[in-house]
Design an enzyme around this catalytic site. Structure first.
Site, PDB file in Angstrom:
ATOM      1  N   GLY A  39      -8.239   1.923  -1.230  1.00 32.48           N
ATOM      2  CA  GLY A  39      -8.395   1.539   0.157  1.00 32.48           C
ATOM      3  C   GLY A  39      -8.186   2.698   1.108  1.00 32.48           C
ATOM      4  N   GLY A  86      -5.876   4.753   4.210  1.00 34.22           N
ATOM      5  CA  GLY A  86      -4.484   5.027   4.540  1.00 34.22           C
ATOM      6  C   GLY A  86      -3.896   6.199   3.798  1.00 34.22           C
ATOM      7  CB  ILE A 143      -0.231   4.892   0.129  1.00 31.30           C
ATOM      8  CG1 ILE A 143       1.108   4.850   0.873  1.00 31.30           C
ATOM      9  CG2 ILE A 143      -0.018   4.626  -1.356  1.00 31.30           C
ATOM     10  CD1 ILE A 143       1.766   3.485   0.876  1.00 31.30           C
ATOM     11  CD  GLU A 203     -13.898  -4.772   1.351  1.00 38.49           C
ATOM     12  OE1 GLU A 203     -14.280  -5.716   2.061  1.00 38.49           O
ATOM     13  OE2 GLU A 203     -12.695  -4.580   1.079  1.00 38.49           O
ATOM     14  N   GLY A 222     -10.810  -7.092   0.745  1.00 38.02           N
ATOM     15  CA  GLY A 222     -11.078  -7.448  -0.643  1.00 38.02           C
ATOM     16  C   GLY A 222      -9.887  -7.295  -1.566  1.00 38.02           C
TER      17      GLY A 222
END
Length: 461
Positions: free
Chosen positions: A101, A103, A105, A124, A214
């Site tokens: 995703g 960010g 991290i 995604e 997702g």
């Protein structure tokens, strides 16, 4: 039922592409719309994908406005982000399929994978970190599927190069599609976790903070995938506007906090203090594991709260007429844990020495960076062997031996073992036997070696 979307300039056959961002939804929406209006933007460009275009003869109206695609700046990677990533990166092996995703991290994980080979992507959203790994030759170009790209112009240019395959989000986020791929690894961020493992990733109280996304789809995909792993990451605390800190690992989610991922689906929760394996674990073990990765300032409070959960578990056992035998223990992965093992053994029923992380902490080496200088250290005789392959008995081994002795001093029945690649290395297995361990744990392909070494140790006795 009107579709109004932005598209690229038409090609020779009159096909206009939905561009890096639009393929995820626009093609599906076009199938339902009774009126279709498109705006041509030369910066969109053609992308490769399924249902990624619309033809000029199929639209009702066309207008034009050229403008650069909006860029989403990535947050800087903090030291906490790097620490969280350090627990995940060693578990990502060559040939894995990534879903990462946005960010700090996620970026900390992705940018730490430069030495991997033949990674694939099923996600995604394509981000800058994915484009970076492709340029470095880490990601195979024929194994990249996504819904859309979002980030800098580098991401958009990568999408327009025709390398990634962009598809409808209903296909990309289908857990059975992603989960059909071996070694699927999902890495996402979350906001808060309760002691049963319920995860909130989208709201703060009643206020919606982000979209659902997702996350749940990919957590399920990882559970379906052969060798799949799902990591939900968060910082252990949140600093509020008044300067006070609150724990992001709590007894109960606050009122209004949305459960994005239910506890029954969660695999791994990661903070800067370690990884909690919750998959298929009973509530009591979940609480223990989560307390171990909470911020130290909040652990005693959580421990007391966990006792409440344990009482509830006992009530459930009584109500259902079923009782399950289990042990509650802990990983020993940092020097301080080995030194204070007698205190830990007051509540722990077993120790599992995580010698990979214990080696990192003892030597002060990052395993991700050590490969750059360890061969030279060994060649020059500074080290006799690679301490990540063969247990350093003089240093790490002394901590392990100390931890075993202190733990058994408090709890004579304490079950002790080792978890990591050292558990499959012959001299390390023999050492584990010599300090009184009950078991060793290692990768499946090392099990035959570990068995032989264990047998040799027993014969020598």
């Amino acid at each position: 039922n009107t579709l109004f979307v932005e598209v690229s300039e038409p090609d020779e056959e009159g096909n206009m592409s939905y561009g890096p961002i639009g393929v995820a939804w626009d093609g599906r929406a076009a199938q339902c719309a009774t009126k279709k209006i498109v705006q041509i933007n030369k910066y969109q460009g053609h992308v490769r994908g399924v249902d990624s275009t619309i033809n000029v003869k199929d639209v009702d109206a066309i207008c034009r406005f050229d403008h650069p695609l909006p860029e989403l700046k990535q947050p800087p990677v903090s030291e906490t982000d790097k620490k969280i990533a350090s627990y995940i990166v060693p578990n990502i092996t060559d040939g894995s399929i990534l879903q990462v995703g946005l960010g700090g991290i996620a970026n900390a994980v992705a940018y730490s994978l430069e030495d991997r080979k033949h990674l694939g992507v099923h996600t995604e959203m394509l981000t800058d970190s994915m484009a970076y790994l492709y340029k470095k030759g880490v990601i195979d170009g024929d194994n990249v599927i996504a819904g859309f790209g979002l980030g800098s112009n580098e991401v958009y240019d990568w999408c327009k190069s025709g390398v990634p395959e962009l598809r409808d989000i209903g296909y990309v986020n289908n857990p059975f599609v992603a989960g059909s791929k071996d070694k699927f690894i999902s890495i996402n961020s979350c906001l808060m976790v309760d002691l049963t493992g319920q995860v909130c990733s989208e709201s703060i109280g009643h206020m919606q903070f982000s979209c659902t996304g997702g996350q749940m789809d990919y957590v399920l995909a990882a559970s379906i995938s052969k060798g799949g792993q799902s990591y939900l990451c968060l910082k252990s605390t949140l600093t509020k506007k008044d300067g006070t800190k609150q724990s992001n690992i709590v007894l109960n989610l606050p009122e209004g906090e949305v459960v994005t991922t239910p506890r029954s689906c969660v695999m791994y929760i990661v903070t800067e203090y370690g990884i909690a394996d919750l998959y298929n674990k009973p509530v009591k073990e979940r609480a223990k594991a989560l307390i171990a990765i909470a911020h130290p300032d909040f652990r005693e409070e959580l421990k007391q709260q966990a006792e409440i959960i344990n009482r509830v578990a006992a009530m459930v056992f009584e109500e259902k007429g079923v009782k399950v035998d289990y042990k509650v223990g802990t990983m020993i992965e940092i020097p301080r844990a080995a030194i204070t093992a007698d205190q830990i053994a007051e509540v722990a029923e077993f120790f599992s020495f995580g010698t990979n992380d214990l080696t990192q902490m003892t030597f002060g080496y990052s395993r991700d960076d050590a490969g750059k200088f360890l061969p030279e250290y060994i060649r020059k005789g500074i080290l006799k062997t690679d301490p990540f392959a063969v247990l350093d008995q003089e240093g790490v081994g002394r901590l392990v031996e100390m931890g075993v002795k202190l733990g058994r001093k408090t709890n004579a029945d304490l079950k002790v073992g080792i978890c990591g690649e050292h558990g499959g290395e012959p001299s390390s297995v023999i050492f584990c036997d010599s300090v009184g361990m009950n078991y060793v744990s290692c990768s499946p392909f090392r099990v035959p070696i570990a068995r032989i070494a264990a047998a040799q140790a027993a014969i020598e006795e």
